[in-house]
Write a protein that holds these residues in place. Structure first.
Motif, PDB file in Angstrom:
ATOM      1  N   GLN A 164       0.537  -1.003  -0.001  1.00  0.00           N
ATOM      2  CA  GLN A 164      -0.189  -0.411  -0.516  1.00  0.00           C
ATOM      3  C   GLN A 164       0.298   1.307   0.280  1.00  0.00           C
ATOM      4  O   GLN A 164       0.714   2.789  -0.242  1.00  0.00           O
ATOM      5  N   ILE A 165       1.708   1.431   0.647  1.00  0.00           N
ATOM      6  CA  ILE A 165       3.164   2.428   0.331  1.00  0.00           C
ATOM      7  C   ILE A 165       4.147   1.993  -0.333  1.00  0.00           C
ATOM      8  O   ILE A 165       4.706   0.618  -0.190  1.00  0.00           O
ATOM      9  N   THR A 166       4.222   2.689  -1.780  1.00  0.00           N
ATOM     10  CA  THR A 166       5.206   1.749  -2.501  1.00  0.00           C
ATOM     11  C   THR A 166       6.676   3.228  -2.878  1.00  0.00           C
ATOM     12  O   THR A 166       7.040   2.985  -3.286  1.00  0.00           O
ATOM     13  N   ASP A 167       5.744   4.471  -2.229  1.00  0.00           N
ATOM     14  CA  ASP A 167       6.882   5.376  -2.717  1.00  0.00           C
ATOM     15  C   ASP A 167       8.263   4.890  -1.917  1.00  0.00           C
ATOM     16  O   ASP A 167       8.350   4.683  -0.728  1.00  0.00           O
ATOM     17  N   ALA A 168       9.642   5.368  -2.515  1.00  0.00           N
ATOM     18  CA  ALA A 168      11.045   4.686  -2.099  1.00  0.00           C
ATOM     19  C   ALA A 168      11.312   5.604  -1.038  1.00  0.00           C
ATOM     20  O   ALA A 168      11.853   4.313   0.189  1.00  0.00           O
ATOM     21  N   MET A 169      10.999   6.963  -0.278  1.00  0.00           N
ATOM     22  CA  MET A 169      11.861   6.935   0.995  1.00  0.00           C
ATOM     23  C   MET A 169      11.123   6.469   1.776  1.00  0.00           C
ATOM     24  O   MET A 169      11.542   6.101   2.466  1.00  0.00           O
ATOM     25  N   SER A 170       9.699   6.380   1.629  1.00  0.00           N
ATOM     26  CA  SER A 170       8.454   5.738   2.831  1.00  0.00           C
ATOM     27  C   SER A 170       9.162   4.628   2.784  1.00  0.00           C
ATOM     28  O   SER A 170       9.642   4.184   4.405  1.00  0.00           O
ATOM     29  N   VAL A 171       8.941   3.478   2.000  1.00  0.00           N
ATOM     30  CA  VAL A 171       9.482   2.224   1.913  1.00  0.00           C
ATOM     31  C   VAL A 171      10.793   2.558   3.174  1.00  0.00           C
ATOM     32  O   VAL A 171      11.249   1.387   4.182  1.00  0.00           O
ATOM     33  N   ALA A 172      11.785   3.002   2.342  1.00  0.00           N
ATOM     34  CA  ALA A 172      13.248   2.686   2.754  1.00  0.00           C
ATOM     35  C   ALA A 172      12.874   3.080   4.666  1.00  0.00           C
ATOM     36  O   ALA A 172      13.814   2.743   5.535  1.00  0.00           O
ATOM     37  N   ALA A 173      12.380   4.383   4.330  1.00  0.00           N
ATOM     38  CA  ALA A 173      12.872   5.037   6.135  1.00  0.00           C
ATOM     39  C   ALA A 173      12.266   4.046   6.936  1.00  0.00           C
ATOM     40  O   ALA A 173      11.777   3.922   8.594  1.00  0.00           O
ATOM     41  N   ILE A 174      10.020   3.454   6.628  1.00  0.00           N
ATOM     42  CA  ILE A 174      10.161   2.687   7.315  1.00  0.00           C
ATOM     43  C   ILE A 174      10.802   1.314   7.438  1.00  0.00           C
ATOM     44  O   ILE A 174       9.969   1.456   9.014  1.00  0.00           O
TER      45      ILE A 174
END
Length: 186
Positions: A164-174
């Motif tokens: 559901q979250i695919t944004d690269a920065m969001s994925v890496a940070a989470i």
């Protein structure tokens, strides 16, 4: 075959193809690592990419939803934005967090630096963890139509895991914050 860390690419010529306030596109005529002629296009970003994972005392985080023009779809992400080169990235992160969520944080930790698409761009992302929060009024830019939601961090992690979250920065940070939690660093 022995590999070295020296640049195997030779630039024969370069030509600016496109330029705006945010990006620059240059096409290079090159001799590639196989010693053959070719072309290479590079997108230069004129800002840093800044992202912030927010954690409150109850282990809740904040996601920002917005329609992303290049993808032609809605996206849930951590608070993100651009940081002007030459300005302290932490100052940019503080500005973006307030702008998008209305939050100010007392404690900040840089958790990761990433090159987002190093095959065609030089974009650098700096990711932060923000804690000890105070709520103020959000100040979105005129180009932003944002929806902010506060959810348990575990739910944000699950959103990454189920796509559901695919944004690269969001994925890496989470994922990085989840690892920090599992390692007892948070």
């Amino acid at each position: 075959m022995q590999h070295t860390h020296e640049n195997p690419w030779k630039i024969v010529s370069e030509k600016e193809v496109y330029d705006n306030p945010w990006i620059n596109l240059t096409e290079y005529q090159v001799i590639n690592p196989s010693d053959k002629p070719g072309i290479y296009g590079k997108v230069h970003f004129k800002n840093l990419a800044i992202g912030i994972v927010v954690l409150d005392e109850d282990m809740h985080t904040y996601l920002v939803g917005q329609y992303r023009f290049p993808l032609n779809q809605y996206s849930w992400e951590i608070p993100e934005g651009g940081g002007i080169l030459g300005i302290d990235p932490l100052d940019s992160a503080k500005r973006e967090l307030l702008e998008e969520t209305g939050l100010k944080a007392e404690n900040w930790i840089e958790i990761q630096r990433l090159h987002l698409s190093n095959s065609v761009t030089d974009e650098l992302s700096i990711l932060y963890l923000a804690r000890n929060l105070q709520q103020f009024e959000a100040e979105p830019e005129e180009t932003e139509q944002l929806q902010v939601k506060k959810i348990p961090f575990k739910q944000a992690y699950e959103m990454v895991c189920n796509g559901q979250i695919t944004d690269a920065m969001s994925v890496a940070a989470i994922m990085k914050v989840q690892l920090m939690i599992l390692e007892g660093k948070i």
